[in-house]
Write an enzyme that holds these catalytic residues in place. Structure first.
Site, PDB file in Angstrom:
ATOM      1  N   ASP A 201       0.814  -1.217   0.000  1.00 24.20           N
ATOM      2  CA  ASP A 201       0.000   0.000   0.000  1.00 24.20           C
ATOM      3  C   ASP A 201       0.848   1.267   0.000  1.00 24.20           C
ATOM      4  O   ASP A 201       0.489   2.261  -0.641  1.00 24.20           O
ATOM      5  CB  ASP A 201      -0.987  -0.003   1.171  1.00 24.20           C
ATOM      6  CG  ASP A 201      -0.316  -0.164   2.523  1.00 24.20           C
ATOM      7  OD1 ASP A 201       0.911  -0.380   2.566  1.00 24.20           O
ATOM      8  OD2 ASP A 201      -1.018  -0.076   3.540  1.00 24.20           O
ATOM      9  N   GLY A 202       2.005   1.253   0.680  1.00 26.32           N
ATOM     10  CA  GLY A 202       2.881   2.424   0.657  1.00 26.32           C
ATOM     11  C   GLY A 202       3.409   2.703  -0.733  1.00 26.32           C
ATOM     12  O   GLY A 202       3.451   3.862  -1.180  1.00 26.32           O
ATOM     13  N   THR A 203       3.787   1.626  -1.431  1.00 24.30           N
ATOM     14  CA  THR A 203       4.266   1.755  -2.809  1.00 24.30           C
ATOM     15  C   THR A 203       3.177   2.314  -3.711  1.00 24.30           C
ATOM     16  O   THR A 203       3.426   3.200  -4.546  1.00 24.30           O
ATOM     17  CB  THR A 203       4.715   0.380  -3.343  1.00 24.30           C
ATOM     18  OG1 THR A 203       5.728  -0.147  -2.498  1.00 24.30           O
ATOM     19  CG2 THR A 203       5.234   0.482  -4.765  1.00 24.30           C
ATOM     20  N   ASP A 231       0.618 -10.700   3.201  1.00 26.87           N
ATOM     21  CA  ASP A 231      -0.413 -10.886   4.226  1.00 26.87           C
ATOM     22  C   ASP A 231      -1.806 -11.088   3.639  1.00 26.87           C
ATOM     23  O   ASP A 231      -2.742 -11.408   4.378  1.00 26.87           O
ATOM     24  CB  ASP A 231      -0.464  -9.678   5.167  1.00 26.87           C
ATOM     25  CG  ASP A 231       0.792  -9.529   6.003  1.00 26.87           C
ATOM     26  OD1 ASP A 231       1.589 -10.495   6.054  1.00 26.87           O
ATOM     27  OD2 ASP A 231       0.993  -8.459   6.600  1.00 26.87           O
ATOM     28  N   GLU A 327       2.066 -11.940  13.760  1.00 30.14           N
ATOM     29  CA  GLU A 327       2.985 -10.968  14.367  1.00 30.14           C
ATOM     30  C   GLU A 327       2.290  -9.752  14.970  1.00 30.14           C
ATOM     31  O   GLU A 327       2.795  -9.132  15.907  1.00 30.14           O
ATOM     32  CB  GLU A 327       4.000 -10.495  13.329  1.00 30.14           C
ATOM     33  CG  GLU A 327       3.369  -9.773  12.135  1.00 30.14           C
ATOM     34  CD  GLU A 327       4.384  -9.350  11.098  1.00 30.14           C
ATOM     35  OE1 GLU A 327       5.540  -9.115  11.480  1.00 30.14           O
ATOM     36  OE2 GLU A 327       4.011  -9.257   9.911  1.00 30.14           O
ATOM     37  N   ARG A 386       9.388 -15.411   3.311  1.00 34.52           N
ATOM     38  CA  ARG A 386       9.381 -14.274   2.391  1.00 34.52           C
ATOM     39  C   ARG A 386      10.349 -14.463   1.226  1.00 34.52           C
ATOM     40  O   ARG A 386      10.102 -14.003   0.120  1.00 34.52           O
ATOM     41  CB  ARG A 386       9.762 -12.994   3.140  1.00 34.52           C
ATOM     42  CG  ARG A 386       8.705 -12.428   4.051  1.00 34.52           C
ATOM     43  CD  ARG A 386       9.175 -11.115   4.649  1.00 34.52           C
ATOM     44  NE  ARG A 386       8.110 -10.435   5.371  1.00 34.52           N
ATOM     45  CZ  ARG A 386       7.955 -10.468   6.687  1.00 34.52           C
ATOM     46  NH1 ARG A 386       8.806 -11.161   7.419  1.00 34.52           N
ATOM     47  NH2 ARG A 386       6.965  -9.819   7.271  1.00 34.52           N
TER      48      ARG A 386
END
EC number: 2.7.1.11
Length: 490
Positions: A201-203, A231, A327, A386
């Site tokens: 979302d930041g990208t 996620d 997490e 990951r």
């Protein structure tokens, strides 16, 4: 016993919603896709794949699917009037393929499938559209900055073909933003016509800012997002790439924790998985493994008292237990109230809830002589998950995602991203997609499945244990009777 609330408090200010629930105040305009004006070029696919044109696989029609086909209230059919546009190859293009330069950037944390997306974009642009050039900007948005623009590399089909078997990202990645004006200057300097932003979302918020600066300058550049969130918490998306691989790898970690737990009297295995705000990986891995007895996710608050009671409930029935925790769970516990600051992307650094739970469990068991031989093992496979290559299913998904992204971007679609929605690839405006976050519905099918395979502390534990022993005794008696019957025939 403390009653857990239905929803945890998160640090994010982004509205959250359950997967199959309505999002408040949605309007058809929020799903309208921007398109650069004019489609004056015929796609080379028309000549290459004439049978596709006849079969209407390649067309210029604007086809939509229903946003929410689920029935609501007293109606037996959906009443939703919202739709999402289907992604497909187009007959008419905005960009002249022979003069088009395609570029891409990968940002944020690594995720299975990144190299498959790089490969898919490159092969579709080069082999299907024969574009002028494909450029990869290195190390995220830094590669578009003044300091990083010189690191750009040209991508060819030969370079990307072998990426399928590699984890991580061939182009490199970084966190944090860069000067928007400088990044657009880089696009102009390299003659970029289409920029693919591969990230979370930041990208994608950065992609919106780039698109707005492009519009302000009157530039003919399409900015197209390919969402990356391991996620699986992207709104208006059924599945994101890397998620299925993550669940498969998480199951391996759960099996290891289970092996440790059953090898000791009152053995405890704890596995911490990704899931800052949404517990899809933890929940799905719990269901898939059928070896986890407690699943803790951010969407479902559970107090320490309730957690310990669930452990005791399990130990009344067996001498081993596996706990899976996302997490982001428990960050409001007193044990997790230390301010650890934020990372380069502005995300709050989380307390390692796995270590917190390990200490709580160890302290609890040490107070009871019954558990003097108990052991607690903690596994955090996050970075291994990951960094691994995508599974076969995820690789195929990435190929579809990236290929359709190229098709739509060549037709001039911009400021949007591509997602999977009810088994169809659709386009969603980036602003709409990042305005909400998808979370696990604790009243939905996935959480129901979790409840069915984990410890349920809501009933009479002694009665549950008695029923379990009764079932086992009946099975033993049936087996004994079978043996006696066989012996009588000798």
């Amino acid at each position: 016993m403390d009653e857990p609330s239905n929803m945890s408090t998160t640090s994010s200010k982004i509205p959250q919603y359950d997967f199959y629930s309505d999002v408040d105040n949605l309007h058809p305009d929020q799903f309208r896709i921007q398109c650069l004006p004019g489609r004056n070029f015929i796609s080379p696919l028309v000549e290459q794949k004439k049978d596709f044109v006849k079969a209407h696989v390649i067309h210029d029609k604007d086809l939509d699917i229903m946003y929410d086909p689920m029935p609501k209230g007293k109606c037996n059919i959906s009443q939703s009037c919202l739709t999402l546009p289907l992604a497909c190859p187009r007959v008419s293009l905005h960009f002249d393929p022979s003069k088009t330069t395609v570029a891409m950037v990968t940002c944020g944390g690594v995720c299975p499938g990144l190299n498959d997306v790089i490969r898919g974009i490159t092969l579709a642009a080069v082999c299907s559209y024969h574009v002028k050039k494909v450029i990869g900007f290195k190390y995220g948005y830094w590669g578009l900055s003044k300091a990083g623009r010189h690191t750009a590399i040209e991508l060819t089909s030969n370079i990307v073909r072998g990426l399928r078997h590699l984890g991580g990202t061939f182009l490199g990645t970084s966190r944090g933003g860069q000067n928007i004006s400088d990044m657009v200057d880089t696009l102009v300097e390299y003659g970029v016509n289409i920029l693919f932003t591969i990230g979370g979302d930041g990208t994608q918020k950065g992609a919106v800012a780039i698109s707005e600066e492009v519009n302000r300058r009157g530039l003919d550049i399409a900015v197209f997002g390919i969402p990356k969130t391991i996620d699986n918490d992207l709104s208006f998306s059924q599945r994101t790439f890397g998620y299925e691989t993550a669940v498969s790898e998480a199951v391996i970690a759960i099996r290891a924790a289970h092996a440790e737990a059953i090898s000791h009297e009152y053995g405890v295995g704890i596995v911490k998985l990704m899931g800052r705000n949404s517990g899809f990986i933890a929940a799905s891995a719990t269901v898939a493994s059928a070896l986890s007895h407690i699943c803790l996710i951010p969407e479902k608050n559970v107090s320490k008292k309730v957690l310990l009671s669930l452990i005791e409930a399990r130990f009344m029935m067996a001498k081993d237990i596996v706990i899976v925790v996302a997490e982001g769970f428990g960050q409001d516990w007193p044990d997790c109230n230390e301010d650890l600051g934020s990372d380069a992307s502005g995300n709050k650094r989380l307390t390692d809830i796995g270590l917190v739970i390990k200490k709580i469990v160890q302290d609890h068991l040490s107070k009871n002589p019954k558990y003097h031989q108990s052991t607690v093992k903690y596994i955090d496979p996050s970075y291994m998950i990951r960094a691994c290559p995508a599974s076969t299913s995820d690789a195929a998904f990435c190929s579809n995602l990236s290929t359709l992204a190229v098709h739509e971007a060549m037709a001039g679609r911009t400021a949007c991203l591509i997602t999977l929605w009810y088994s169809n690839f659709v386009l969603v405006p980036i602003k709409t997609a990042v305005s909400h976050r998808k979370i696990v519905s604790t009243g939905g099918a996935l959480w129901r499945q979790v409840r069915e395979v984990t410890v349920d502390g809501s009933g009479d534990i002694a009665m549950v244990h008695q029923q379990e022993l009764s079932r086992e005794l009946k099975a033993i008696n049936a087996h004994r009777n079978s043996i006696m019957e066989q012996l009588s025939k000798l």
